[in-house]
Every structure is written in structure tokens, then in C-alpha cells.
Enzyme design. Structure first.
Site, mmCIF file in Angstrom:
data_model
loop_
_atom_site.group_PDB
_atom_site.id
_atom_site.type_symbol
_atom_site.label_atom_id
_atom_site.label_comp_id
_atom_site.label_asym_id
_atom_site.label_seq_id
_atom_site.Cartn_x
_atom_site.Cartn_y
_atom_site.Cartn_z
ATOM 1 N N PRO A 236 -32.792 28.264 39.800
ATOM 2 C CG PRO A 236 -33.674 27.347 38.280
ATOM 3 C CD PRO A 236 -33.497 27.301 39.675
ATOM 4 N N GLY A 240 -38.401 34.042 41.652
ATOM 5 C CA GLY A 240 -38.767 34.148 42.506
ATOM 6 C C GLY A 240 -38.130 34.436 43.462
ATOM 7 C CD GLU A 459 -39.113 20.189 11.869
ATOM 8 O OE1 GLU A 459 -39.043 20.043 12.465
ATOM 9 O OE2 GLU A 459 -37.569 20.848 12.077
ATOM 10 C CG HIS A 462 -37.898 15.544 14.261
ATOM 11 N ND1 HIS A 462 -36.513 15.081 14.599
ATOM 12 C CD2 HIS A 462 -37.052 16.890 13.740
ATOM 13 C CE1 HIS A 462 -36.018 15.787 14.181
ATOM 14 N NE2 HIS A 462 -36.690 16.629 13.555
#
Length: 655
Positions: A236, A240, A459, A462
Site C-alpha cells: 500500500p 516504505g 451516535e 452506535h
């Protein structure tokens, strides 16, 4: 009579004198001077193999190196009558004592080393001398034809453009087929080493072995092994790959050519292939050496796909040349090709095969241990307060790449400086995480009290459902502070799993739908704030049915094609499509009803949590424990690898 004479004279064409006559005369004169002033017209250019055949048979009396790039080969008197030399000797331009052959050897130091080795092995008895033919007359004679050609080119460019606009582009056109690679050698040594690369232990071990190949080739070739042709770094963005290549350049102590895949791309036909040839020619002259091509997918995409334009054919020509240079005839040189990409799935299969890229090194996102090492590298230049806990930061930043962690450390320093602090505190790092993942806090965003209440219950829904489910991710915090495109977010810290079971995915879907279920229970209405929730659960449900085969009705079958060839083809019938849509809808609705049931049984606690959220705007795990108590299925174990997954919902006004 006089009249006829006048008529005859008038019929003779009159030649007008102009500047082109002068240009032509000078050009012919220079060509003649160049031709007749050369004393080595009989010299024949020979290839590398022909040169070493003559060398090993001890037919050479002297080698004269001219201007550090051309070797003039003089043949012994007793060998001049050999069959292979007769044709050259019979040339009308040949003079006794003149060189019979010329050989363009490339790098002088390598050439001299090979000559000394051959002399010692075969007991050869000839002299090797250097001579710089740089007299003023030769210089003028050598450059005048080019000067005239450039002058003619500028003249026509001026005629075509109506001005002097063509002069600036001359140098670019003459060097357009040359490689754009940056060379790093002993004069421009890279200071990066493997010590500067934190984490990536497996990838470092692979590339360190490549460095060892170049430093100690006899260790491997003595057993009959061959040095790998190339290694492909895949992973990805930000993990590095380029940093590893820099470390190789710093450690290998050999010439290192670095360039991007897009450096081969040009608007002119044939330029890409020409640059590939020039790049490998330079690398072979300085072998052993390394070529690093970053973002190789710019030229390495699979051939024969989407070939709608001529530009695509030019890219394919460049790729064909690269394939030939990496593993074709005459490629037995100590040149290793390193390449990096985050799109290995689109690369041509011929490029990926053994013999070109013998190794594929996967550079994955760092785990918790590697994230801690990366943090320790990036916090070295920072002024830290005593309360900074690096291990906790590593737990709070799963899914972060090395570049993300570097950005987070820098952002924390900026946040601390913004608040006029003398050092960076732990909270500054946490604020940096919120800033990077959630976006900039929007303190002046206009939200009505009613909308704020809806967001708070959303929220809280959740948080409540995730608290009640065994396989749902542990909650970190809940906020209704607007950030970026979101009006509120619930932050979780789920364990990173190698495999996911059906119950775990269903619990995650139920927790995601908890926000919309809370709106339905409290207000008996639903809003557009659940857009991101619906998008997430729909993708999860579709993956369960069509990718992972986790649905009993559709069965143990997958419609996923890892090669990516089914982008425009539906791999199932219309009847199966209807069944898939039905099962996806059934799965989502079942988890929605499950969330409604859980919240209905805990409606009072849900209201307490929403009111607390309206009051504080940000609540944490401790606040939920005071309201709900500890989760009965929580084990007192250390969370090893964690993954941050913010749930972002948008309000009606945002939509």
C-alpha cells in the site's frame, strides 16, 4: 545578326548567387577535410565478442585509448597475414602501422581492469596507452559539421515560427532519447541505511540479501547459483517501499540508478524504448549496479487491454523493450532491477515472471510492534513532554502506514506550537489522530438544537449496540463535534483478525445500524445521517454473499475474480442476481431489527448516554462503563493488534 545574338543571350538562364551556395560549399569542404584528414579510414568498428577473440589469441601489438572512450587496436606483424585480417589489410585506405580495428568500450576503468585480468590469465605482451587528441584543429574539424547542422536547424525553426522561439528547445530534442535516471555512486553517496528503516523486518531481510549478492557474489556463484535479475516491492502507499530502495542505495556501495516509471513516457514515438536502452547501457557500463524504477505500473500495465489509442501502443513498445533488456539475449550482466508499485494486480504477467522479477517483496502495513519502532524514529527530533506514551500511541494508530505516522508526529508538533506549548504532550498526539482521520474541527458550523439532538442519539445508538454485542469492536470514544464532512463519530478499537467469522461480521453490521435504529426508536423518524452506515453494511452484506460464500441460500460459491478481468462482465445470471439482492436485503433488515430490539430493551440508558453526549460533546469508554457497567464478555487481556475504524454519519443538512 546582332539581334539574334541578343536573343540567344537572353535565352541563357541566369543563376542568382545567394547564401545557400556558401552553406553548401562550406559543408562539402568540411566533409572533404574530415574524410581526407582522417588517417584511420581502414579501421573497422568491432563488437565486444570480436574484440575478446582477437585479444585472447594474442594478435594485438598495442592498444591506444583515444579520449577515454575508443580503443584503437594495432595488430602484430606476424599475425597480419591471418585470414580474418586480410580483408582489412587489402583496403585502399590501409597504411602500414595504422590501427586495424576500433572498439567502443564504454567505461574506461572497467575496460582497463578487464585488460589487466586478460594479460595475467593469458600471458599477453602488448602495451596499453592513453592519448587525448584534443588539438584546436581537430576540435574545430570535429564540431563544425554539428555546428552547421544546428545552425541549419535553427534557421528552419526560425523560418517556421517567425522568430527565435525554436532555439530554447534544441537541447531538449537532441537529448530526448537519453535516460532521465539519477545516478548515485561514490561521489553522490546516499546516507540512508537499513538502520533508518523501522519495522519491515521481512522486507529488509529480502533486500539485505540482494545487497549481499552484489557485495559478495562469489559466495553464491561458487555453488552454481545465479544473482537474481530483479525484485519487485509491492504494498500500500506510504509503507516504505521507496525508503527501502534508498537504504539499498546507501548500503550496496555500487552505482544506483533511480527514476520513475513516468520518466519513460514522452509524446514522441519511440522515445520510451530509447530511454530504456540507454538506461541499461549505462548500468551495464558501470556493472555491478542497481536500477530502481519507482511506480513501475506507469509502463508495466498488462498489454492488450484498453488499446484504444496510439499512445497505449507507445507504452507497450516501452514495456517490450524493458522485457527484452531484463531477460533477453546478451543480458548476462550484474545489473539488478528493483521496482516499486502499489498496483501489482495491473502489471503484465511477462514482467512478473521469474527471470525478470525473481522476487516479489510484499511491504505490508506495520503491526503494533512495528508502529512503535516507527514512532521511535519519528519522535527523535521532537521535544516531548513526560506524559507521552509511545506504546499507547501505537495501539491507537492501527491501519496507519509509516507515512501516516510521520505526518501524525509532525501534526502533533504543529498543534502544540499552535497552543504556545514548550513541549509536545500526549493529548497533542491524540488530537493529531483526530485531525488526520476525522478532519479539521469545525467550531463555527451552524447546527440547530434539534439536529444536534438527533446526532447525539444517533451516535449514542452506535455506542449502545456495540457495547451490548460480543463480537462488536470495543468503543474508544464518541463525539458530536463536527470534523471534516462528518457531524459526529464513534471511534472503535477492534482486534486485527486474520480471518473473520459470520457472527463477527453480523455483529459489526448490527452496531453500524445502531444509529438509524436509535433515531427510529426515539423520534419515530429516520434521517439522511446514516448514509455512510448504509454504504458500509451494504458492502459488507454483498461481500458475504458474493465474495466469501457466507450465505446459505446462494451457497458456497464466489463471484470474485482476483485477476480483475470481470470488470465489465456479470459472472452470474439474472435469476442469481435477484437471489443475491434478496439475500442482501434480508441480511441487512435482520440486523436492523436486531439493533431496534437491543435499543428498545435499553431505551432509558440510551437516553442517559445521549444527554451526557449533548452536555460534554465527547465521551469515553469510562462514561459508558458508569451507565451500562462492564461488558460481560470482555476478557482481561492485552489488546495486541488494533484497528481504528471511525464511523462517520452525515446529517440531513449536510446532504
Amino acid at each position: 545578326m546582332s539581334t539574334n545574338k541578343k536573343d540567344n543571350k537572353s535565352n541563357i538562364p541566369k543563376f542568382k548567387f545567394n547564401a545557400y551556395w556558401i552553406y553548401g560549399a562550406i559543408f562539402v569542404a568540411l566533409i572533404g577535410i574530415q574524410f581526407f584528414s582522417s588517417g584511420d579510414l581502414a579501421s573497422k568498428n568491432i563488437s565486444k565478442n570480436e574484440f575478446y577473440e582477437v585479444l585472447n589469441e594474442n594478435d594485438i601489438s598495442k592498444i591506444l585509448v583515444i579520449n577515454n572512450n575508443v580503443a584503437q587496436i594495432f595488430i602484430k606483424e606476424e599475425s597480419i597475414e591471418k585470414e580474418r585480417f586480410k580483408k582489412q589489410v587489402k583496403s585502399p585506405f590501409y597504411r602500414k602501422g595504422s590501427p586495424l580495428f576500433e572498439y567502443n568500450f564504454g567505461d574506461l576503468q572497467n575496460f582497463e581492469n578487464k585488460i589487466e585480468t586478460a594479460k595475467q590469465l593469458n600471458s599477453l605482451d602488448f602495451d596499453l596507452k592513453n592519448e587525448n587528441q584534443t588539438s584546436m584543429f581537430d576540435t574545430i574539424i570535429g564540431f563544425l559539421p554539428f555546428i552547421i547542422l544546428i545552425g541549419i536547424w535553427l534557421f528552419f525553426m526560425k523560418r517556421m515560427s517567425g522568430g527565435g522561439s525554436g532555439a530554447g528547445g534544441g537541447g531538449q530534442i537532441f537529448s530526448i532519447g537519453k535516460s532521465k535516471a539519477k545516478l548515485f555512486d561514490k561521489d553522490t553517496k546516499v546516507k540512508t541505511s537499513f538502520k533508518d528503516v523501522a519495522g519491515l523486518e521481512g522486507a529488509k531481510e529480502e533486500v539485505q540479501e540482494i545487497v549481499d549478492f552484489l557485495k559478495h557474489p562469489e559466495k553464491y556463484t561458487s555453488l552454481g547459483g545465479k544473482i537474481p535479475k530483479g525484485a519487485l516491492l509491492v504494498g500500500p502507499p506510504g509503507t516504505g517501499k521507496t525508503l527501502l530502495a534508498k537504504a539499498v542505495a546507501g548500503e550496496a556501495d555500487v552505482p544506483f540508478f533511480s527514476l520513475s516509471g513516468s520518466d519513460f513516457v514522452e509524446m514522441f514515438v519511440g522515445v520510451g524504448a530509447s530511454r530504456v536502452r540507454d538506461l541499461f547501457k549505462q548500468a551495464q557500463q558501470k556493472s555491478p549496479s542497481i536500477i530502481f524504477i519507482d511506480e513501475i505500473d506507469a509502463i508495466g500495465r498488462a498489454r492488450g487491454k484498453n488499446s484504444m489509442t496510439g499512445g497505449n501502443d507507445e507504452r507497450e513498445n516501452t514495456l517490450n523493450q524493458l522485457l527484452t533488456e531484463m531477460d533477453g539475449f546478451g543480458t548476462d550482466t550484474n545489473v539488478i532491477v528493483l521496482a516499486a508499485t502499489n498496483r501489482a494486480d495491473v502489471l503484465d504477467s511477462a514482467l512478473m515472471r521469474a527471470g525478470r522479477f525473481d522476487r516479489q517483496i510484499y511491504v505490508d502495513l506495520p503491526d503494533i510492534k512495528e508502529r512503535k519502532e516507527i514512532f521511535e524514529v519519528h519522535i527523535k527530533p521532537l521535544k516531548l513532554a513526560d506524559d507521552v506514551n509511545v506504546e499507547f500511541l501505537a495501539q491507537q494508530t492501527p491501519g496507519f502506514s509509516g507515512a501516516d505516522i510521520a505526518n501524525m508526529c509532525n501534526e502533533s508538533a504543529l498543534i502544540a506550537a499552535r497552543h504556545n506549548k514548550k513541549s509536545i504532550h500526549h493529548q497533542d498526539f491524540l488530537d493529531a489522530v483526530d485531525r488526520i482521520v476525522g478532519g479539521l474541527e469545525k467550531k463555527n458550523k451552524v447546527i440547530t438544537p434539534k439536529e444536534k439532538e438527533v446526532i447525539a442519539f444517533h451516535e449514542a445508538g452506535h455506542a449502545t449496540v456495540s457495547w451490548m454485542l460480543e463480537h462488536a469492536a470495543p468503543l474508544v470514544k464518541v463525539t458530536i463535534v463536527p470534523r471534516g464532512q462528518s457531524l459526529g463519530a464513534a471511534w472503535y478499537l477492534p482486534a486485527e483478525r486474520m480471518i473473520v467469522q459470520t457472527e463477527q461480521m453480523l455483529d459489526e453490521m448490527c452496531a453500524t445500524l445502531g444509529g438509524r435504529a436509535a433515531e427510529k426508536i426515539i423520534f419515530d423518524k429516520i434521517s439522511t445521517g446514516a448514509l455512510s452506515d448504509l454504504e458500509k453494511v451494504t458492502k459488507q452484506a454483498r461481500a458475504m454473499v458474493t465474495v466469501y460464500g457466507l450465505n446459505d441460500e446462494v451457497g458456497n460459491i464466489t463471484y470474485y475474480d482476483s485477476s480483475g478481468n470481470d470488470a465489465f462482465v456479470k459472472p452470474y445470471s439474472e435469476e442469481t442476481a435477484k437471489k443475491i439482492d434478496k439475500e442482501i436485503s434480508k441480511m441487512i433488515e435482520a440486523q436492523y431489527q436486531r439493533a431496534i430490539e437491543l435499543l428498545s430493551n435499553n431505551k432509558e440508558k440510551l437516553s442517559i448516554l445521549a444527554k451526557l453526549l449533548l452536555e460534554k460533546e465527547v465521551i469515553f469508554k469510562d462514561d459508558l462503563e458508569k451507565i451500562f457497567g462492564k461488558r460481560p464478555f470482555d476478557k482481561e487481556e492485552k489488546i495486541e493488534e488494533v484497528k481504528e475504524t471511525p464511523q462517520v454519519e452525515e446529517s440531513t443538512e449536510e446532504k
